[in-house]
Design a protein around this motif. Structure first.
Motif, mmCIF file in Angstrom:
data_model
loop_
_atom_site.group_PDB
_atom_site.id
_atom_site.type_symbol
_atom_site.label_atom_id
_atom_site.label_comp_id
_atom_site.label_asym_id
_atom_site.label_seq_id
_atom_site.Cartn_x
_atom_site.Cartn_y
_atom_site.Cartn_z
ATOM 1 N N LYS A 140 64.236 -58.873 -42.617
ATOM 2 C CA LYS A 140 63.581 -59.522 -43.752
ATOM 3 C C LYS A 140 62.725 -58.503 -44.489
ATOM 4 O O LYS A 140 61.828 -57.895 -43.912
ATOM 5 N N PRO A 141 63.001 -58.311 -45.793
ATOM 6 C CA PRO A 141 62.225 -57.331 -46.559
ATOM 7 C C PRO A 141 60.862 -57.862 -46.971
ATOM 8 O O PRO A 141 60.653 -59.063 -47.103
ATOM 9 N N HIS A 142 59.949 -56.924 -47.170
ATOM 10 C CA HIS A 142 58.588 -57.170 -47.648
ATOM 11 C C HIS A 142 58.301 -56.098 -48.704
ATOM 12 O O HIS A 142 58.818 -54.987 -48.612
ATOM 13 N N ILE A 143 57.446 -56.415 -49.651
ATOM 14 C CA ILE A 143 56.997 -55.437 -50.649
ATOM 15 C C ILE A 143 55.472 -55.429 -50.619
ATOM 16 O O ILE A 143 54.832 -56.483 -50.687
ATOM 17 N N THR A 144 54.908 -54.236 -50.504
ATOM 18 C CA THR A 144 53.453 -54.086 -50.495
ATOM 19 C C THR A 144 53.069 -53.226 -51.687
ATOM 20 O O THR A 144 53.614 -52.139 -51.867
ATOM 21 N N SER A 145 52.152 -53.720 -52.502
ATOM 22 C CA SER A 145 51.769 -53.038 -53.739
ATOM 23 C C SER A 145 50.262 -52.922 -53.859
ATOM 24 O O SER A 145 49.523 -53.796 -53.396
ATOM 25 N N MET A 146 49.834 -51.865 -54.528
ATOM 26 C CA MET A 146 48.417 -51.711 -54.857
ATOM 27 C C MET A 146 48.245 -52.119 -56.320
ATOM 28 O O MET A 146 48.922 -51.599 -57.207
ATOM 29 N N LEU A 147 47.345 -53.067 -56.542
ATOM 30 C CA LEU A 147 47.070 -53.526 -57.897
ATOM 31 C C LEU A 147 46.160 -52.532 -58.609
ATOM 32 O O LEU A 147 45.550 -51.667 -57.977
ATOM 33 N N GLU A 148 46.033 -52.660 -59.917
ATOM 34 C CA GLU A 148 45.214 -51.732 -60.701
ATOM 35 C C GLU A 148 43.764 -51.693 -60.234
ATOM 36 O O GLU A 148 43.110 -50.668 -60.322
ATOM 37 N N ASP A 149 43.261 -52.829 -59.732
ATOM 38 C CA ASP A 149 41.865 -52.880 -59.278
ATOM 39 C C ASP A 149 41.675 -52.341 -57.858
ATOM 40 O O ASP A 149 40.568 -52.372 -57.324
ATOM 41 N N GLY A 150 42.755 -51.855 -57.233
ATOM 42 C CA GLY A 150 42.675 -51.294 -55.893
ATOM 43 C C GLY A 150 42.978 -52.278 -54.778
ATOM 44 O O GLY A 150 43.114 -51.887 -53.619
ATOM 45 N N ASN A 151 43.054 -53.561 -55.121
ATOM 46 C CA ASN A 151 43.438 -54.544 -54.108
ATOM 47 C C ASN A 151 44.907 -54.359 -53.755
ATOM 48 O O ASN A 151 45.696 -53.858 -54.560
ATOM 49 N N ILE A 152 45.252 -54.782 -52.565
ATOM 50 C CA ILE A 152 46.627 -54.626 -52.085
ATOM 51 C C ILE A 152 47.209 -55.996 -51.820
ATOM 52 O O ILE A 152 46.555 -56.863 -51.234
ATOM 53 N N ILE A 153 48.446 -56.184 -52.257
ATOM 54 C CA ILE A 153 49.133 -57.448 -52.047
ATOM 55 C C ILE A 153 50.406 -57.189 -51.243
ATOM 56 O O ILE A 153 51.147 -56.258 -51.533
#
Length: 188
Positions: free
Chosen positions: A123-136
């Protein structure tokens, strides 16, 4: 990956102690490739003693790492696998952000793909850093029919891995080059 993550990059639990999670397998950029080796050498000259990854091991910390795979046995816990992958990717994204700050880059940190594998289900997952530095962390994504439970699932998995590697080469690698060497615009 049996090595520990730099403790300063680990999220903390409510109790105040850090998570100590590791990923089982990680995609990394090999110094066996001429352009990768050259980038590593230039970084080491410009920033002696500054590691390139979030890992504590002396050798692994000198490599750029990316996608990760977290494995569990068939009766394993999908939620635990997802948390382990999220912790690993979060620390890696924070390290990439730190590298961008050190080099003076304004290049956005690239999103990371990862997989949890519980038994035959990938099962794939995607982890991203938002412009404000938060991570989703998003995922696990269901119904992709990628895995090892049937011929169809295996061929779907192979196609997904092939396309993921192409994205590493065409998108993630150039982005990391711009993070590490913003003034040159170098992508090789």
């Amino acid at each position: 990956q049996t090595q520990g993550i730099e403790s300063s990059l680990l999220p903390t639990q409510i109790s105040g102690s850090p998570f100590a999670k590791k990923a089982d397998f990680v995609f990394g950029f090999s110094p066996d490739q001429t352009d990768v080796k050259a980038l590593y050498e230039r970084w080491a000259i410009r920033h002696p003693g500054v590691s390139m990854s979030h890992m504590q091991d002396a050798y692994t910390s000198s490599l750029l790492l990316s996608y990760a795979i977290e494995l569990k046995e068939p009766s394993g816990d999908q939620s635990e696998a997802s948390i382990q992958l999220a912790v690993y990717h979060t620390a890696l994204l924070q390290k990439m952000r730190d590298l961008a700050q050190i080099s003076g880059s304004t290049e956005p940190v690239p999103a990371l793909l990862g997989w949890t594998v519980v038994g035959h289900e990938w099962k794939p997952h995607i982890t991203s850093m938002l412009e404000d530095g938060n991570i989703i962390c998003q995922g696990p994504f269901e119904n992709l029919l990628a895995g090892t439970s049937s011929y169809r699932a295996i061929f779907s998995l192979l196609d997904l891995v092939k396309r993921s590697c192409k994205t590493l080469e065409d998108v993630v690698w150039p982005s990391l080059c711009r993070i590490l060497e913003p003034s040159t615009g170098n992508t090789t």
